[in-house]
Design an enzyme around this catalytic site. Sequence first.
Site, PDB file in Angstrom:
ATOM      1  N   GLY A  12      -0.909  -5.069 -12.111  1.00  0.00           N
ATOM      2  CA  GLY A  12      -0.642  -3.726 -12.614  1.00  0.00           C
ATOM      3  C   GLY A  12      -0.982  -3.573 -14.076  1.00  0.00           C
ATOM      4  O   GLY A  12      -0.422  -4.277 -14.918  1.00  0.00           O
ATOM      5  N   ASP A  13      -1.940  -2.696 -14.381  1.00  0.00           N
ATOM      6  CA  ASP A  13      -2.277  -2.289 -15.750  1.00  0.00           C
ATOM      7  C   ASP A  13      -3.061  -3.305 -16.581  1.00  0.00           C
ATOM      8  O   ASP A  13      -3.294  -3.066 -17.763  1.00  0.00           O
ATOM      9  CB  ASP A  13      -1.017  -1.891 -16.551  1.00  0.00           C
ATOM     10  CG  ASP A  13      -0.351  -0.645 -16.013  1.00  0.00           C
ATOM     11  OD1 ASP A  13      -0.946   0.019 -15.141  1.00  0.00           O
ATOM     12  OD2 ASP A  13       0.771  -0.329 -16.459  1.00  0.00           O
TER      13      ASP A  13
ATOM     14  N   HIS B 252       3.072  -5.981  -7.572  1.00  0.00           N
ATOM     15  CA  HIS B 252       2.594  -4.855  -8.369  1.00  0.00           C
ATOM     16  C   HIS B 252       3.825  -4.226  -9.029  1.00  0.00           C
ATOM     17  O   HIS B 252       4.794  -3.888  -8.343  1.00  0.00           O
ATOM     18  CB  HIS B 252       1.888  -3.838  -7.453  1.00  0.00           C
ATOM     19  CG  HIS B 252       1.305  -2.686  -8.204  1.00  0.00           C
ATOM     20  ND1 HIS B 252      -0.047  -2.463  -8.276  1.00  0.00           N
ATOM     21  CD2 HIS B 252       1.886  -1.693  -8.921  1.00  0.00           C
ATOM     22  CE1 HIS B 252      -0.268  -1.375  -9.013  1.00  0.00           C
ATOM     23  NE2 HIS B 252       0.894  -0.891  -9.409  1.00  0.00           N
TER      24      HIS B 252
ATOM     25  N   CYS C   9       0.835  -1.202   0.000  1.00  0.00           N
ATOM     26  CA  CYS C   9       0.000   0.000   0.000  1.00  0.00           C
ATOM     27  C   CYS C   9       0.872   1.255   0.000  1.00  0.00           C
ATOM     28  O   CYS C   9       1.689   1.449   0.897  1.00  0.00           O
ATOM     29  CB  CYS C   9      -0.935   0.027   1.213  1.00  0.00           C
ATOM     30  SG  CYS C   9      -1.926   1.539   1.261  1.00  0.00           S
TER      31      CYS C   9
ATOM     32  N   LYS D 174       1.702  -9.520  -0.731  1.00  0.00           N
ATOM     33  CA  LYS D 174       1.480  -8.595  -1.849  1.00  0.00           C
ATOM     34  C   LYS D 174       2.446  -7.434  -1.650  1.00  0.00           C
ATOM     35  O   LYS D 174       2.476  -6.812  -0.589  1.00  0.00           O
ATOM     36  CB  LYS D 174       0.029  -8.098  -1.811  1.00  0.00           C
ATOM     37  CG  LYS D 174      -0.265  -6.926  -2.769  1.00  0.00           C
ATOM     38  CD  LYS D 174      -0.867  -7.396  -4.066  1.00  0.00           C
ATOM     39  CE  LYS D 174      -0.903  -6.321  -5.139  1.00  0.00           C
ATOM     40  NZ  LYS D 174      -1.807  -5.214  -4.883  1.00  0.00           N
TER      41      LYS D 174
ATOM     42  N   GLY E 126      -7.029  -5.483 -10.232  1.00  0.00           N
ATOM     43  CA  GLY E 126      -7.569  -4.544  -9.257  1.00  0.00           C
ATOM     44  C   GLY E 126      -8.520  -3.561  -9.902  1.00  0.00           C
ATOM     45  O   GLY E 126      -9.697  -3.842 -10.098  1.00  0.00           O
ATOM     46  N   ARG E 127      -7.981  -2.399 -10.275  1.00  0.00           N
ATOM     47  CA  ARG E 127      -8.833  -1.291 -10.716  1.00  0.00           C
ATOM     48  C   ARG E 127      -9.739  -1.633 -11.892  1.00  0.00           C
ATOM     49  O   ARG E 127     -10.855  -1.131 -11.984  1.00  0.00           O
ATOM     50  CB  ARG E 127      -7.959  -0.074 -11.048  1.00  0.00           C
ATOM     51  CG  ARG E 127      -7.394   0.609  -9.804  1.00  0.00           C
ATOM     52  CD  ARG E 127      -6.407   1.708 -10.137  1.00  0.00           C
ATOM     53  NE  ARG E 127      -5.172   1.205 -10.710  1.00  0.00           N
ATOM     54  CZ  ARG E 127      -4.253   1.944 -11.307  1.00  0.00           C
ATOM     55  NH1 ARG E 127      -4.436   3.248 -11.406  1.00  0.00           N
ATOM     56  NH2 ARG E 127      -3.146   1.417 -11.786  1.00  0.00           N
TER      57      ARG E 127
END
Length: 331
Positions: free
Chosen positions: A205-206, A171, A102, A141, A228-229
């Site tokens: 990531g991405d 990540h 984080c 993570k 994730g996003r």
Amino acid sequence: MAKIRDIDLGDFPLLLAPMEDVSDPPFRALCKKNGADLMYTEFISSEGLIRDAVKSVKKLDIFEYERPVGIQIFGYDIESMKRATEITEQTNPDIIDINYGCPVKKVACKGAGAGILQDIPKMVRMTEEIVKTTKLPVTVKTRLGWDDNSKHIVEVAERLQDVGIEAISIHGRTRKQMYKGEADWSLIAEVKNNSRMHIPVFGNGDIDSPEKAVEYKNKFGVDGIMIGRASIGYPWIFNEIKHYQKTGQHLPKPTIKERVAVTREHLEMSIKWKGETLGIAEMKRHYTNYFKGIPHFKDYRTKLVTSFNLEEIRAILEEVEVKFSGVETLV
């Protein structure tokens, strides 16, 4: 075949990333239904668990239908993290995950989350103590490093494996990058290709499309991908990736009817889990994402995020379903 101890995740698992204020039980249920193979809870403060803080304890809620599921904890004090591990183990998750990634200032600047990347010996000690504290498999993570001058992830991953972790998700950014710039998967591939590594290595990531997921799988050789996003407001991405990987074809994009149905389901589960007031309030961040790319939707979006009345929200969703039926989304 990716395995975390005796948890068989299949040939190329897709993991739901732990995301604060997103990866709660209602959202996890939708991702599970749409193809996620392993999910993690929102990160939980070790200090909050020890103090029995309501918000932290509530995040321990897991349900049978979402297994396998990992509970993710974070903190800066080794003794507190050990105690939090004991508390977490009592709720019987499949995995305990440690958040070393984080980047948020209030977490990282206290030496928790990605902050511990400035003190690798402590990171290794903390991990070893947590592994010793629990009978459950422990995963991590993390990020590539604190900044461009400290991308020691190849060595760090090996050291964490040596003290007993059973999988690692990486990540492809440093803490300094936050979520900016492009994720560097070449270092994730180096971790995977290190001949001394024998635990699953998951990349993060991405990844925002089936094409990219398959391209990165082939190019970087990871054991699975953590998303994730790209899943926020779009839980369909997991099945879309699986279908594309298997057939080379795209699944049709979700229709307005499907988008409304999932939004309704999310809303009702959110209320059931959190109560009406909080359930409605916390859905507001999701409406924009569920209806992203629909032309001329702004007025309805405004209505959804400003209403606190359940019947009114249900009526707005019904109106959306009728009015936008047959409209193609732009994304």
